[in-house]
Design an enzyme around this catalytic site. Structure first.
Site, mmCIF file in Angstrom:
data_model
loop_
_atom_site.group_PDB
_atom_site.id
_atom_site.type_symbol
_atom_site.label_atom_id
_atom_site.label_comp_id
_atom_site.label_asym_id
_atom_site.label_seq_id
_atom_site.Cartn_x
_atom_site.Cartn_y
_atom_site.Cartn_z
ATOM 1 N N TYR A 240 -3.628 17.330 -11.727
ATOM 2 C CA TYR A 240 -4.395 16.239 -11.147
ATOM 3 C C TYR A 240 -5.114 15.590 -12.086
ATOM 4 C CZ TYR A 240 -6.936 13.711 -7.374
ATOM 5 O OH TYR A 240 -7.423 12.927 -6.530
ATOM 6 N N ASN B 78 -2.085 3.918 -3.852
ATOM 7 C CA ASN B 78 -2.978 4.769 -3.252
ATOM 8 C C ASN B 78 -2.455 6.329 -3.055
ATOM 9 O OD1 ASN B 78 -5.371 5.742 -1.377
ATOM 10 N ND2 ASN B 78 -3.138 5.975 -0.055
ATOM 11 N N ILE C 138 0.777 -1.314 0.021
ATOM 12 C CA ILE C 138 -0.041 0.070 -0.140
ATOM 13 C C ILE C 138 0.969 1.260 0.006
ATOM 14 C CG2 ILE C 138 -1.874 1.327 1.207
ATOM 15 C CD1 ILE C 138 -2.601 -1.342 2.650
ATOM 16 N N THR D 298 -10.341 13.600 4.072
ATOM 17 C CA THR D 298 -8.939 13.435 4.458
ATOM 18 C C THR D 298 -8.215 14.811 4.290
ATOM 19 O OG1 THR D 298 -8.269 13.182 2.117
ATOM 20 C CG2 THR D 298 -9.147 11.035 3.253
HETATM 21 N N1 LIG Z 1 -9.758 12.512 -0.566
HETATM 22 C C1 LIG Z 1 -10.751 12.453 -1.628
HETATM 23 O O1 LIG Z 1 -11.891 13.100 -1.711
HETATM 24 C C2 LIG Z 1 -10.074 11.765 -2.926
HETATM 25 C C3 LIG Z 1 -11.084 11.815 -3.713
HETATM 26 C C4 LIG Z 1 -10.889 11.003 -4.811
HETATM 27 C C5 LIG Z 1 -9.560 10.458 -4.926
HETATM 28 N N2 LIG Z 1 -8.676 10.518 -3.918
HETATM 29 C C6 LIG Z 1 -7.231 9.949 -3.996
HETATM 30 O O2 LIG Z 1 -7.179 9.026 -2.994
HETATM 31 C C7 LIG Z 1 -5.821 8.806 -2.584
HETATM 32 C C8 LIG Z 1 -5.788 8.917 -1.278
HETATM 33 O O3 LIG Z 1 -5.748 10.216 -0.970
HETATM 34 P P1 LIG Z 1 -6.241 10.978 0.580
HETATM 35 O O4 LIG Z 1 -7.386 11.790 0.397
HETATM 36 O O5 LIG Z 1 -6.114 9.836 1.560
HETATM 37 O O6 LIG Z 1 -4.936 11.942 0.601
HETATM 38 P P2 LIG Z 1 -3.904 12.195 1.905
HETATM 39 O O7 LIG Z 1 -4.602 12.192 3.075
HETATM 40 O O8 LIG Z 1 -3.485 13.605 1.589
HETATM 41 O O9 LIG Z 1 -2.802 11.035 2.193
HETATM 42 C C9 LIG Z 1 -2.042 11.094 0.864
HETATM 43 C C10 LIG Z 1 -0.961 9.925 1.233
HETATM 44 O O10 LIG Z 1 -0.252 9.862 0.171
HETATM 45 C C11 LIG Z 1 1.406 10.035 0.703
HETATM 46 N N3 LIG Z 1 2.065 10.757 -0.108
HETATM 47 C C12 LIG Z 1 1.913 12.137 -0.531
HETATM 48 N N4 LIG Z 1 2.856 12.615 -1.354
HETATM 49 C C13 LIG Z 1 3.903 11.513 -1.132
HETATM 50 C C14 LIG Z 1 5.220 11.449 -1.539
HETATM 51 N N5 LIG Z 1 5.926 12.566 -2.218
HETATM 52 N N6 LIG Z 1 6.035 10.297 -1.111
HETATM 53 C C15 LIG Z 1 5.393 9.477 -0.237
HETATM 54 N N7 LIG Z 1 4.243 9.298 -0.195
HETATM 55 C C16 LIG Z 1 3.274 10.334 -0.436
HETATM 56 C C17 LIG Z 1 1.105 10.573 2.102
HETATM 57 O O11 LIG Z 1 2.217 10.250 2.992
HETATM 58 P P3 LIG Z 1 3.229 11.289 3.256
HETATM 59 O O12 LIG Z 1 2.801 12.583 3.496
HETATM 60 O O13 LIG Z 1 3.593 10.657 4.586
HETATM 61 O O14 LIG Z 1 4.430 10.984 2.442
HETATM 62 C C18 LIG Z 1 -0.197 10.157 2.411
HETATM 63 O O15 LIG Z 1 0.251 8.918 3.154
HETATM 64 C C19 LIG Z 1 -5.145 9.811 -3.750
HETATM 65 O O16 LIG Z 1 -4.584 8.939 -4.748
HETATM 66 C C20 LIG Z 1 -6.113 10.651 -4.354
HETATM 67 O O17 LIG Z 1 -5.971 11.090 -5.318
HETATM 68 C C21 LIG Z 1 -9.232 11.142 -2.845
#
Ligand SMILES: NC(=O)c1ccc[n+]([C@@H]2O[C@H](COP(=O)([O-])OP(=O)(O)OC[C@H]3O[C@@H](n4cnc5c(N)ncnc54)[C@H](OP(=O)(O)O)[C@@H]3O)[C@@H](O)[C@H]2O)c1
Length: 250
Positions: A154, A87, A6, A191
């Protein structure tokens, strides 16, 4: 033992997916930049093997090395299923195209698209001879199909992830022990990514008000609930028949 990889497991959806995957018959390989020490403690309580790797997933080579090294430490004879969940992702940079800086474009494309592509390739290559079910799940977004003001990078990367998944599905057709691949949009989730959108300037992101209203109206999904539904979908016999899917429509 089910091996689940993951990315972005330190918070948000990835963290919820990791927590919901904890179990005595599981081996989790988790990647993010931040510490996942508390996740390691939770894994120990569940008798679950956890390999948490600190890696900047905007560095494609480092990401592939982390995956290869992590799988390299696994006793393959114990593995009964292997799943890769791409993810990790970021909506950054949120601004119109004319304001984009080259370095932030490169970092976003690497994190959201190049690394998932490279990790999928490495996963398929390394596990090619494994006689166990192999699944890849790419977390995409409705933004792959719906354009948003200020989200050009994005939207483009998520559209690319969908099309990459379609190509891989085609390549796997007819192979012995073909891997199943799905690019799944999860819907809006409560999130840090949503916090970031609410904090954006309305000049850079015209639909900011709608996202504030979604939050205020309690319409954001809880990460734990979304994670449960995603993990159930991964185990469904139909997994992989619809390569590009939306969790809200299945
Ligand atoms: N939230 C929504 O409404 C939504 C809707 C549609 C799709 N999504 C998709 O769902 C997925 C998860 O999003 P989320 O909402 O859970 O976002 P989030 O809360 O911002 O979490 C993002 C995760 O990705 C990691 N990450 C970001 N940049 C990184 C880097 N350079 N290297 C390593 N890890 C990195 C972060 O860990 P670190 O910062 O610790 O590195 C964190 O664990 C994404 O692909 C997003 O596009 C989200």
């Amino acid at each position: 033992m089910h091996l689940t990889i993951i990315t972005g497991a330190s918070r948000g959806l990835g963290r919820a997916l990791a927590e919901a995957s904890l179990g005595p018959d599981r081996l989790l390989l988790c990647m993010a930049r931040s510490s996942m020490a508390d996740l390691a403690m939770a894994a120990a309580r569940h008798g679950c093997l956890l390999d948490a790797r600190s890696v900047n997933l905007a560095n494609v080579n480092a990401a592939v090395a982390a995956l290869a090294n992590g799988i390299g430490e696994v006793d393959v004879s114990m593995v009964t299923a292997a799943t890769l969940i791409n993810n990790a992702g970021s909506v950054d940079p949120v601004k119109p195209a004319e304001k984009l800086k080259p370095e932030e474009v490169a970092a976003s494309v690497a994190l959201n698209l190049s690394t998932p592509i490279a990790l999928t390739g490495a996963f398929l290559r390394i596990t090619a001879g494994w006689r166990v079910p192999r699944r890849v799940l790419n977390i995409t977004s409705g933004a792959a199909h719906h354009p948003y003001h200020g989200w050009s990078v994005y939207c483009a990367t998520k559209a690319g992830l969908d099309q990459f998944s379609r190509c891989v599905a085609l390549e796997q057709e007819g192979l012995a022990n073909a891997a199943k691949i799905v690019s799944l949009a999860p819907g809006v989730i409560d999130t840090a990514m949503q916090e970031q959108l609410r904090a954006a300037s309305a000049d850079d992101f015209r639909e900011r008000g709608r996202f504030v209203a979604l939050h205020e109206g309690g319409e954001l999904q809880a990460p734990a609930e979304v994670a449960q539904r995603i993990l159930a979908y991964l185990q469904h016999p139909d997994y992989g028949t619809q390569v590009v899917a939306d969790l809200r429509k299945i």
